[in-house]
Scaffold this motif. Structure first.
Motif, PDB file in Angstrom:
ATOM      1  N   TYR A 152       0.836  -1.212   0.000  1.00 47.65           N
ATOM      2  CA  TYR A 152       0.000   0.000   0.000  1.00 47.65           C
ATOM      3  C   TYR A 152       0.867   1.257   0.000  1.00 47.65           C
ATOM      4  O   TYR A 152       0.530   2.261  -0.638  1.00 47.65           O
ATOM      5  CB  TYR A 152      -0.947  -0.003   1.187  1.00 47.65           C
ATOM      6  CG  TYR A 152      -2.218  -0.773   0.956  1.00 47.65           C
ATOM      7  CD1 TYR A 152      -3.107  -0.384  -0.043  1.00 47.65           C
ATOM      8  CD2 TYR A 152      -2.553  -1.875   1.734  1.00 47.65           C
ATOM      9  CE1 TYR A 152      -4.284  -1.097  -0.275  1.00 47.65           C
ATOM     10  CE2 TYR A 152      -3.730  -2.577   1.515  1.00 47.65           C
ATOM     11  CZ  TYR A 152      -4.592  -2.188   0.514  1.00 47.65           C
ATOM     12  OH  TYR A 152      -5.763  -2.887   0.284  1.00 47.65           O
ATOM     13  N   HIS A 153       1.977   1.228   0.725  1.00 47.56           N
ATOM     14  CA  HIS A 153       2.880   2.376   0.728  1.00 47.56           C
ATOM     15  C   HIS A 153       3.382   2.657  -0.688  1.00 47.56           C
ATOM     16  O   HIS A 153       3.348   3.807  -1.160  1.00 47.56           O
ATOM     17  CB  HIS A 153       4.058   2.108   1.665  1.00 47.56           C
ATOM     18  CG  HIS A 153       5.121   3.162   1.620  1.00 47.56           C
ATOM     19  ND1 HIS A 153       5.207   4.178   2.547  1.00 47.56           N
ATOM     20  CD2 HIS A 153       6.150   3.369   0.747  1.00 47.56           C
ATOM     21  CE1 HIS A 153       6.237   4.968   2.246  1.00 47.56           C
ATOM     22  NE2 HIS A 153       6.821   4.484   1.162  1.00 47.56           N
ATOM     23  N   GLU A 154       3.853   1.619  -1.381  1.00 45.64           N
ATOM     24  CA  GLU A 154       4.356   1.812  -2.735  1.00 45.64           C
ATOM     25  C   GLU A 154       3.234   2.182  -3.698  1.00 45.64           C
ATOM     26  O   GLU A 154       3.438   2.974  -4.629  1.00 45.64           O
ATOM     27  CB  GLU A 154       5.093   0.559  -3.209  1.00 45.64           C
ATOM     28  CG  GLU A 154       6.300   0.169  -2.373  1.00 45.64           C
ATOM     29  CD  GLU A 154       7.319   1.287  -2.227  1.00 45.64           C
ATOM     30  OE1 GLU A 154       7.397   2.157  -3.115  1.00 45.64           O
ATOM     31  OE2 GLU A 154       8.048   1.297  -1.210  1.00 45.64           O
ATOM     32  N   ALA A 155       2.050   1.626  -3.476  1.00 44.58           N
ATOM     33  CA  ALA A 155       0.899   2.015  -4.294  1.00 44.58           C
ATOM     34  C   ALA A 155       0.554   3.486  -4.081  1.00 44.58           C
ATOM     35  O   ALA A 155       0.100   4.158  -5.010  1.00 44.58           O
ATOM     36  CB  ALA A 155      -0.304   1.138  -3.964  1.00 44.58           C
ATOM     37  N   GLY A 156       0.788   3.996  -2.862  1.00 45.98           N
ATOM     38  CA  GLY A 156       0.581   5.416  -2.615  1.00 45.98           C
ATOM     39  C   GLY A 156       1.476   6.266  -3.505  1.00 45.98           C
ATOM     40  O   GLY A 156       1.041   7.267  -4.085  1.00 45.98           O
ATOM     41  N   HIS A 157       2.743   5.854  -3.633  1.00 48.25           N
ATOM     42  CA  HIS A 157       3.648   6.557  -4.550  1.00 48.25           C
ATOM     43  C   HIS A 157       3.111   6.504  -5.978  1.00 48.25           C
ATOM     44  O   HIS A 157       3.161   7.495  -6.716  1.00 48.25           O
ATOM     45  CB  HIS A 157       5.034   5.925  -4.518  1.00 48.25           C
ATOM     46  CG  HIS A 157       5.837   6.250  -3.308  1.00 48.25           C
ATOM     47  ND1 HIS A 157       6.235   7.529  -2.985  1.00 48.25           N
ATOM     48  CD2 HIS A 157       6.341   5.454  -2.326  1.00 48.25           C
ATOM     49  CE1 HIS A 157       6.951   7.515  -1.870  1.00 48.25           C
ATOM     50  NE2 HIS A 157       7.019   6.266  -1.446  1.00 48.25           N
ATOM     51  N   ALA A 158       2.616   5.326  -6.382  1.00 53.73           N
ATOM     52  CA  ALA A 158       2.111   5.160  -7.745  1.00 53.73           C
ATOM     53  C   ALA A 158       0.912   6.062  -8.002  1.00 53.73           C
ATOM     54  O   ALA A 158       0.794   6.664  -9.083  1.00 53.73           O
ATOM     55  CB  ALA A 158       1.748   3.696  -7.989  1.00 53.73           C
ATOM     56  N   LEU A 159       0.014   6.179  -7.030  1.00 55.91           N
ATOM     57  CA  LEU A 159      -1.163   7.036  -7.208  1.00 55.91           C
ATOM     58  C   LEU A 159      -0.768   8.505  -7.289  1.00 55.91           C
ATOM     59  O   LEU A 159      -1.301   9.257  -8.122  1.00 55.91           O
ATOM     60  CB  LEU A 159      -2.147   6.825  -6.056  1.00 55.91           C
ATOM     61  CG  LEU A 159      -2.814   5.451  -5.968  1.00 55.91           C
ATOM     62  CD1 LEU A 159      -3.768   5.401  -4.777  1.00 55.91           C
ATOM     63  CD2 LEU A 159      -3.554   5.113  -7.246  1.00 55.91           C
ATOM     64  N   LEU A 160       0.155   8.925  -6.439  1.00 53.90           N
ATOM     65  CA  LEU A 160       0.628  10.310  -6.501  1.00 53.90           C
ATOM     66  C   LEU A 160       1.215  10.611  -7.872  1.00 53.90           C
ATOM     67  O   LEU A 160       1.024  11.715  -8.421  1.00 53.90           O
ATOM     68  CB  LEU A 160       1.671  10.560  -5.414  1.00 53.90           C
ATOM     69  CG  LEU A 160       1.161  10.543  -3.968  1.00 53.90           C
ATOM     70  CD1 LEU A 160       2.350  10.552  -2.999  1.00 53.90           C
ATOM     71  CD2 LEU A 160       0.246  11.722  -3.675  1.00 53.90           C
ATOM     72  N   ASP A 161       1.916   9.634  -8.436  1.00 59.31           N
ATOM     73  CA  ASP A 161       2.548   9.804  -9.742  1.00 59.31           C
ATOM     74  C   ASP A 161       1.516   9.765 -10.867  1.00 59.31           C
ATOM     75  O   ASP A 161       1.388  10.728 -11.641  1.00 59.31           O
ATOM     76  CB  ASP A 161       3.591   8.692  -9.922  1.00 59.31           C
ATOM     77  CG  ASP A 161       4.156   8.629 -11.330  1.00 59.31           C
ATOM     78  OD1 ASP A 161       4.309   9.698 -11.953  1.00 59.31           O
ATOM     79  OD2 ASP A 161       4.443   7.505 -11.796  1.00 59.31           O
TER      80      ASP A 161
END
Length: 288
Positions: A152-161
């Motif tokens: 979920y943390h890495e998915a957060g980066h993906a969504l921000l991007d």
């Protein structure tokens, strides 16, 4: 774990401490250390969304890949977000053996979240050592919790991007908040996963101190591991209204990792992150 689209992969706070721990013998020697050929990848969703694939493990990693696939940890995260968020581009979660660091990361240039098999083995070995010292908790469940929080943390980066979402402060803090936001909406299983992640950050901070390493690096965009643990405990505490806090929740305020002073602000902190992420994602909700 990355900041902005177009940047190259960066080394997270865990990584340099993890290398020292491996040298010290805390982690198992069976961690995966090489990249190999891909297994058949799952077809990504048409247009956009998250998909999952696994590469063949090399020199260890078979157990970790089986652990991921058996519990469907990446698939569950992908399914949750695909049901909730409309992504304009594709993001692939890839399980693989890694050449170095064994640290999960999101690369905006490829739209890929890499989850290294060695990372899973490392976390499992730390929880096994924790049990040997008398800690309570199932090693496999706690490991699954850390992996889920990490995804979920890495998915957060993906969504921000991918969604070009506005935010203030450090992106790593925002990604942590996204992980808490998603997990705390999933009931007991989500809360247990977030607590396991907090415990794991405590383990990294403690191990660093034992080996004479500083938990804080002024040049690192990540918060110190102990601070990340404290924030997760704060969100856990604040997510339960004061009138409904059980003994388990009150025990989070131990005066060490979470002080009484910080606890007094936790309900507001949790509400801020819940409202903030809710507003950021509302225009991108699936089905709109």
């Amino acid at each position: 774990m990355l900041h902005h689209a177009g940047a190259g992969p960066r080394t997270p706070a865990r990584a340099w401490r993890a290398r020292a721990l491996v040298v010290a013998g805390v982690c198992t020697a069976a961690l995966a250390t090489a990249c190999g050929p891909r297994s058949q990848a799952a077809a990504p969703p048409t247009g956009g969304g998250l998909s999952v694939s696994y590469e063949a493990p090399l020199r260890g990693g078979a157990d970790e890949r089986a652990f991921l696939r058996g519990r469907r940890l990446p698939e569950k995260v992908a399914e949750d977000l695909n049901r909730s968020v409309r992504l304009p581009g594709r993001v692939q979660i890839v399980g693989r053996s890694c050449k170095q660091n064994d640290t999960p990361e999101y690369d905006p240039q490829t739209g890929r979240i890499t989850l290294c098999y060695g990372f899973i083995g490392e976390v499992r070995s730390m929880f096994e050592a924790d049990r040997g010292s008398g800690a309570v908790g199932d090693t496999e469940e706690r490991t699954a919790g850390v992996v889920t929080e990490t995804l979920y943390h890495e998915a957060g980066h993906a969504l921000l991007d991918k969604l070009d979402l506005p935010f203030t402060g450090h992106e790593e803090d925002v990604a942590d908040q996204f992980a808490a936001y998603r997990l705390l909406g999933q009931g007991d299983a989500g809360r247990a996963a977030l607590l396991a992640a907090a415990d794991n950050y405590d383990q990294y901070a403690h191990a660093a101190a034992l080996h004479g390493l500083a938990d804080a690096d002024p040049s690192d965009e990540h918060a110190p591991d102990a601070a990340r643990s404290a924030s997760y405990r704060c969100y856990l505490y604040g997510s339960a209204p004061a009138t409904g806090r059980s003994k388990e929740y009150r025990a989070l305020v131990d005066g060490k990792r979470l002080s009484k002073e910080r606890a007094g602000l936790c309900e507001e902190e949790y509400e801020d992150l819940r409202r903030g992420w809710g507003r950021l994602l509302a225009p991108h909700a699936a089905g709109r």
